[in-house]
Design a protein around this motif. Sequence first.
Motif, PDB file in Angstrom:
ATOM      1  N   MET B   1       1.125  -1.242  -0.190  1.00  0.00           N
ATOM      2  CA  MET B   1       0.214   0.173  -0.206  1.00  0.00           C
ATOM      3  C   MET B   1       0.944   0.796   0.022  1.00  0.00           C
ATOM      4  SD  MET B   1      -3.165  -0.459   0.476  1.00  0.00           S
ATOM      5  CE  MET B   1      -4.444   0.815   1.573  1.00  0.00           C
ATOM      6  N   SER B   2       0.770   2.357  -1.115  1.00  0.00           N
ATOM      7  CA  SER B   2       1.582   3.387  -0.634  1.00  0.00           C
ATOM      8  C   SER B   2       0.744   4.216  -0.853  1.00  0.00           C
ATOM      9  CB  SER B   2       2.147   3.923  -2.316  1.00  0.00           C
ATOM     10  OG  SER B   2       1.210   4.871  -3.140  1.00  0.00           O
ATOM     11  N   LEU B   3       0.965   5.492  -0.088  1.00  0.00           N
ATOM     12  CA  LEU B   3       0.128   6.661   0.718  1.00  0.00           C
ATOM     13  C   LEU B   3       1.224   7.875  -0.127  1.00  0.00           C
ATOM     14  CD1 LEU B   3      -2.454   7.203   3.086  1.00  0.00           C
ATOM     15  CD2 LEU B   3      -0.334   7.745   4.027  1.00  0.00           C
ATOM     16  N   VAL B   4       0.137   8.367  -1.351  1.00  0.00           N
ATOM     17  CA  VAL B   4       0.455   9.584  -2.123  1.00  0.00           C
ATOM     18  C   VAL B   4      -0.072  11.047  -1.464  1.00  0.00           C
ATOM     19  CG1 VAL B   4       1.159  10.623  -3.644  1.00  0.00           C
ATOM     20  CG2 VAL B   4       1.650   8.083  -3.322  1.00  0.00           C
ATOM     21  N   LEU B   5       0.022  12.638  -0.788  1.00  0.00           N
ATOM     22  CA  LEU B   5      -0.509  13.590  -1.400  1.00  0.00           C
ATOM     23  C   LEU B   5      -0.037  14.475  -1.741  1.00  0.00           C
ATOM     24  CD1 LEU B   5      -1.708  15.427   1.112  1.00  0.00           C
ATOM     25  CD2 LEU B   5       0.476  15.784   2.302  1.00  0.00           C
ATOM     26  N   TYR B   6      -1.022  15.128  -1.805  1.00  0.00           N
ATOM     27  CA  TYR B   6      -0.901  15.633  -3.491  1.00  0.00           C
ATOM     28  C   TYR B   6      -1.136  16.964  -3.106  1.00  0.00           C
ATOM     29  CZ  TYR B   6      -1.493  12.105  -6.604  1.00  0.00           C
ATOM     30  OH  TYR B   6      -0.247  10.980  -7.448  1.00  0.00           O
ATOM     31  N   HIS B  29      -0.957  12.587  13.163  1.00  0.00           N
ATOM     32  CA  HIS B  29      -1.888  12.132  14.196  1.00  0.00           C
ATOM     33  C   HIS B  29      -2.250  10.934  14.110  1.00  0.00           C
ATOM     34  CE1 HIS B  29      -4.895  13.584  17.565  1.00  0.00           C
ATOM     35  NE2 HIS B  29      -5.427  12.439  16.966  1.00  0.00           N
ATOM     36  N   LYS B  30      -2.028  10.438  13.104  1.00  0.00           N
ATOM     37  CA  LYS B  30      -2.590   9.529  13.202  1.00  0.00           C
ATOM     38  C   LYS B  30      -1.267   8.310  13.118  1.00  0.00           C
ATOM     39  CE  LYS B  30      -7.411   8.443  12.677  1.00  0.00           C
ATOM     40  NZ  LYS B  30      -7.653   7.675  13.351  1.00  0.00           N
ATOM     41  N   GLY B  31       0.305   8.730  13.288  1.00  0.00           N
ATOM     42  CA  GLY B  31       1.300   8.624  12.716  1.00  0.00           C
ATOM     43  C   GLY B  31       1.594   7.527  11.709  1.00  0.00           C
ATOM     44  N   LEU B  32       1.297   8.200  10.258  1.00  0.00           N
ATOM     45  CA  LEU B  32       1.427   8.046   8.739  1.00  0.00           C
ATOM     46  C   LEU B  32       2.672   8.744   8.322  1.00  0.00           C
ATOM     47  CD1 LEU B  32      -2.550   7.335   8.199  1.00  0.00           C
ATOM     48  CD2 LEU B  32      -0.829   5.834   7.954  1.00  0.00           C
ATOM     49  N   VAL B  33       2.966   8.454   7.368  1.00  0.00           N
ATOM     50  CA  VAL B  33       4.342   9.362   6.894  1.00  0.00           C
ATOM     51  C   VAL B  33       3.807   9.218   5.081  1.00  0.00           C
ATOM     52  CG1 VAL B  33       6.218   9.426   6.136  1.00  0.00           C
ATOM     53  CG2 VAL B  33       5.795   8.875   8.321  1.00  0.00           C
ATOM     54  N   PRO B  34       3.559   9.666   4.166  1.00  0.00           N
ATOM     55  CA  PRO B  34       3.228   9.935   3.078  1.00  0.00           C
ATOM     56  C   PRO B  34       4.679   8.867   2.466  1.00  0.00           C
ATOM     57  CG  PRO B  34       3.064  11.936   3.350  1.00  0.00           C
ATOM     58  CD  PRO B  34       3.231  11.326   4.701  1.00  0.00           C
ATOM     59  N   ASP B  35       3.668   7.709   1.344  1.00  0.00           N
ATOM     60  CA  ASP B  35       5.353   7.344   0.526  1.00  0.00           C
ATOM     61  C   ASP B  35       5.766   8.878  -0.017  1.00  0.00           C
ATOM     62  OD1 ASP B  35       5.562   4.449   1.490  1.00  0.00           O
ATOM     63  OD2 ASP B  35       3.751   4.500   1.223  1.00  0.00           O
ATOM     64  N   LYS B  36       4.817   9.376  -0.566  1.00  0.00           N
ATOM     65  CA  LYS B  36       4.978  10.743  -1.604  1.00  0.00           C
ATOM     66  C   LYS B  36       4.387  12.252  -1.452  1.00  0.00           C
ATOM     67  CE  LYS B  36       4.908   9.941  -6.480  1.00  0.00           C
ATOM     68  NZ  LYS B  36       5.001   9.419  -7.392  1.00  0.00           N
ATOM     69  N   ILE B  37       5.081  13.041  -1.620  1.00  0.00           N
ATOM     70  CA  ILE B  37       4.242  14.338  -1.211  1.00  0.00           C
ATOM     71  C   ILE B  37       4.603  15.085  -2.976  1.00  0.00           C
ATOM     72  CG2 ILE B  37       4.230  16.840  -1.038  1.00  0.00           C
ATOM     73  CD1 ILE B  37       4.754  15.494   2.160  1.00  0.00           C
ATOM     74  N   VAL B  38       3.409  15.223  -3.477  1.00  0.00           N
ATOM     75  CA  VAL B  38       3.176  15.471  -5.327  1.00  0.00           C
ATOM     76  C   VAL B  38       2.999  16.700  -4.987  1.00  0.00           C
ATOM     77  CG1 VAL B  38       2.768  15.318  -7.266  1.00  0.00           C
ATOM     78  CG2 VAL B  38       2.860  13.533  -6.118  1.00  0.00           C
ATOM     79  N   PRO B  39       3.708  17.468  -4.948  1.00  0.00           N
ATOM     80  CA  PRO B  39       3.722  19.630  -5.732  1.00  0.00           C
ATOM     81  C   PRO B  39       3.061  19.647  -6.450  1.00  0.00           C
ATOM     82  CG  PRO B  39       5.503  19.345  -5.775  1.00  0.00           C
ATOM     83  CD  PRO B  39       5.839  18.322  -5.474  1.00  0.00           C
TER      84      PRO B  39
END
Lengths: 231, 231
Positions: B1-6, B29-39
């Motif tokens: 599972m990957s977590l990506v934030l745009y 807060h949920k202790g989740l770190v995005p694998d990638k942040i896409v600007p």
Amino acid sequence: MSLVLYELLGKDDLRFSPFAWRTRLALAHKGLVPDKIVPCLFTDKTKLAFSGQDKVPVLKDGDTVVSDSWKIATYLEDRYPDRPSLFGGAVGRGVAKAINYYCDGQLHPAMARLILGDVFANVDPVDREYFRKTREARFGAAIEAMHAEREKHVEAWKNVLLPVRLTVRDQAFLSGDAPAYPDYILFGTFMWARGTSPFALLAKDDPLYPWRERMLDLFGGLARRAKGHSV
Amino acid sequence: MSLVLYELLGKDDLRFSPFAWRTRLALAHKGLVPDKIVPCLFTDKTKLAFSGQDKVPVLKDGDTVVSDSWKIATYLEDRYPDRPSLFGGAVGRGVAKAINYYCDGQLHPAMARLILGDVFANVDPVDREYFRKTREARFGAAIEAMHAEREKHVEAWKNVLLPVRLTVRDQAFLSGDAPAYPDYILFGTFMWARGTSPFALLAKDDPLYPWRERMLDLFGGLARRAKGHSV
């Protein structure tokens, strides 16, 4: 154990204190029925001397005396933890404080600009002089002048309601699917008007209108049965 | 599972979207770190086409795509119920909605009157035309005119903060003794300013000042490390 609520008394037995209504509904939410409700005039606070201060509401629960609607709510929550929760936990209690300050600090003054003349007309004759003096000092204007100019303040009143209006457009109650103390805080403000003023504060297409109806229906119509104006 | 934030991208790699900050802190807060942040630039929303809309933040959690900071928060709460709660239950979630509307509908416009010129100076050069056109239409005024007149709007800004100011005078966080999503909503608004403006929005004796410091310190200084102004 006896439970006694001290609340404000207006003309013709009217009960329009927004703070007392918060407490009335908080008690009902907890399934608690006061053994006695003691009405107090603004200028007859000798009845409250036992509480060490002169503001209503005051709750006397056995030997415990609590004044201030917020403190009463947190007292009830902590004293009766097995009954339905007023705050639903620490975050709910925390944020309810902001709703309390929003109502006291932004909503009440905005509503007062619209209804203070009507409130004045409904305080007990004995309290009129006290009410005029304290309120005119607070608002820096004569009650009659505020009343005459109230239409000018309708827009500000509508604007200040924005966050709660949009919230009850999305969900049945301010507190989510079911009512809780944040709803009672906000609703107390409307009961202040209901007990005193025929001024229409909400348009029928305002999402707060049906919310107010839902609040009036709670606990077998507890608030709806109170003497007042249905606008 | 990957977590990506745009999220939104400004000039010089600045990240000042108030809505993206809500999501960043909700994830932490949920202790989740995005694998990638896409600007993403304002005018380059082709990257968001997969989300069926054109606004950041967007969260992609495996195959699940969620846009809108409020929906992302409720998604995270429901998807990760065993991790620290963002709302602390139904009442907290209900009332958080009112805080969300308060920030979006009252706080952001009041803050914009003070910092929009600074935000404009910090959008990517490619986005300047788009930003000017949309914001000037929204506020009915030229950005430069708003900037020149900002001192006139300081009082309104101070007044609109009243409920949250008094709340964090009484307790460490808007959500009580510990921070939760209502704090992240409000704090996102201040991160919009921090990323763009040297204008001092809070006096040092404002209870919101130390609250903002506490928020900057959370999660190992996650927000403090972001590029911005410390005022």
